[in-house]
Design an enzyme around this catalytic site. Sequence first.
Site, PDB file in Angstrom:
ATOM      1  N   GLU A   4      -2.433 -30.100   9.424  1.00  0.00           N
ATOM      2  CA  GLU A   4      -2.701 -29.332   8.210  1.00  0.00           C
ATOM      3  C   GLU A   4      -3.874 -28.386   8.369  1.00  0.00           C
ATOM      4  O   GLU A   4      -3.802 -27.216   8.003  1.00  0.00           O
ATOM      5  CB  GLU A   4      -2.966 -30.278   7.026  1.00  0.00           C
ATOM      6  CG  GLU A   4      -3.336 -29.542   5.745  1.00  0.00           C
ATOM      7  CD  GLU A   4      -3.778 -30.470   4.626  1.00  0.00           C
ATOM      8  OE1 GLU A   4      -4.302 -29.958   3.615  1.00  0.00           O
ATOM      9  OE2 GLU A   4      -3.614 -31.692   4.738  1.00  0.00           O
ATOM     10  N   TYR A  18       0.804  -1.227   0.000  1.00  0.00           N
ATOM     11  CA  TYR A  18       0.000   0.000   0.000  1.00  0.00           C
ATOM     12  C   TYR A  18       0.837   1.278   0.000  1.00  0.00           C
ATOM     13  O   TYR A  18       0.289   2.372  -0.119  1.00  0.00           O
ATOM     14  CB  TYR A  18      -0.978   0.005   1.178  1.00  0.00           C
ATOM     15  CG  TYR A  18      -2.286  -0.684   0.825  1.00  0.00           C
ATOM     16  CD1 TYR A  18      -3.186  -0.091  -0.049  1.00  0.00           C
ATOM     17  CD2 TYR A  18      -2.595  -1.938   1.340  1.00  0.00           C
ATOM     18  CE1 TYR A  18      -4.371  -0.723  -0.392  1.00  0.00           C
ATOM     19  CE2 TYR A  18      -3.768  -2.579   1.002  1.00  0.00           C
ATOM     20  CZ  TYR A  18      -4.654  -1.969   0.130  1.00  0.00           C
ATOM     21  OH  TYR A  18      -5.818  -2.604  -0.220  1.00  0.00           O
ATOM     22  N   ASP A  66      -4.202 -34.331   5.222  1.00  0.00           N
ATOM     23  CA  ASP A  66      -5.194 -35.052   4.431  1.00  0.00           C
ATOM     24  C   ASP A  66      -4.519 -36.159   3.624  1.00  0.00           C
ATOM     25  O   ASP A  66      -3.355 -36.037   3.216  1.00  0.00           O
ATOM     26  CB  ASP A  66      -5.899 -34.097   3.465  1.00  0.00           C
ATOM     27  CG  ASP A  66      -6.855 -33.152   4.154  1.00  0.00           C
ATOM     28  OD1 ASP A  66      -7.246 -33.433   5.307  1.00  0.00           O
ATOM     29  OD2 ASP A  66      -7.219 -32.124   3.551  1.00  0.00           O
TER      30      ASP A  66
END
Length: 416
Positions: free
Chosen positions: A245, A159, A297
Amino acid sequence: MSAQKRAGPSTAAVSRKRVNYTPQDVNEVLAKVAELTKDIKNEPEVALTLSDLALPHAYCEVVDKDANAVMDEIEATMLRMANTIMQGQGFEFNVPSRTKTNQMYVPQLDRIVLKDAMGRRPFSSTQTCRKAAITARILSLVHQLCIKRIHVTKRDLFYTDVKLFEDQSQSDTILDDLSCMLGCTRSSLHVVASEKGVVVGRLTFVEDGDLINCSKMGVGGKAIPPNIDKVADFQSDALFILLVEKDAAFMRLAEDRFYNTYPCIIITAKGQPDVATRLFLRKLRSHLKIPVLALVDSDPYGLKILSVYMKGSMNMSYDSSNLTTPDIKWLGVRPSDLDRFNIPDQCRLPMTDEDVRTGKKMLEEEWIQSNPEWVPELELMIRKKEKAEIQALSSFGFQYLTEEYLPRKLAAGDWC
């Protein structure tokens, strides 16, 4: 195997078959973890570095530098630019190439490193003039930060000059380029990522003079500080670090106070790991000398996330020595767990063609081949074309993860 057989027992049947790991069974459950912890604590202190290896080519690696050293590098760079401009040659930046072809996996270190190929970024070229301008602008901003001894987020940096940068991904990319060019870690540039990772469990540390007790942080945990340099004095009686995770699994473990029964520290980056979480994990593992067990996973992307923690990422291969924790153990959810724990069909997801292609490509990677126990797991996943999330375990009850799955895995020493 038929769908009926694979669907597994009803919830009531599962409850009857469960092993109730009551507190008096904790030592039995953690016996193999304790053995692993003992082995790690007995490891020699000296570790190999790139300079110890007789590699056939040079490499690019960065180190932590203080504000004065970073300013010296920036000023030397800009003086060279000024000299070439005064000589009528314009200016250009020579930036280490971070393309995949300039990266390599080093088996002896078990991580990705960056080779020494360079790329030119001349201001006089229409193809690179904008990148050269952004590079010069960010060098100026980093110099200001070092003078003032303050830190800002990557979003704050973006910014400062939105019209020039246009998109934060562009300023983020240049920051990584500057780390390579100046030979310093990205944290040395005084630009940090926003807080993302969280930690909970049997851990206390000092953050910028304040004592933090991670067992008193509720189910949300303590946000991992973006400036790891201000973290010190780790104290813990944990036997292992559980790297998770998903945020949902982290919340389940935190709410059930899993760390009270099984002394551990639980960490998550809520998906793809950020730099601060990777730095924090490495620092924690180095200081406490306890094993890191990963819960991800059962799909190719869970393994890719794990690989970033262990081997490093392509984007930041130049800083892999500071960001990687190579000896993480894959605890679960593994493809072989789906049948072993009778995960129902409705909780198993079919792999897409892209999933299968990603899995096959991963099998060709050297870091997978260097973990021989991982190969049959990934081959099983691809052959059956099935994947599952950690949340699939909730089909047996919301607390199955903490009361059954993890205790059984830990008791069996079922990690690789």
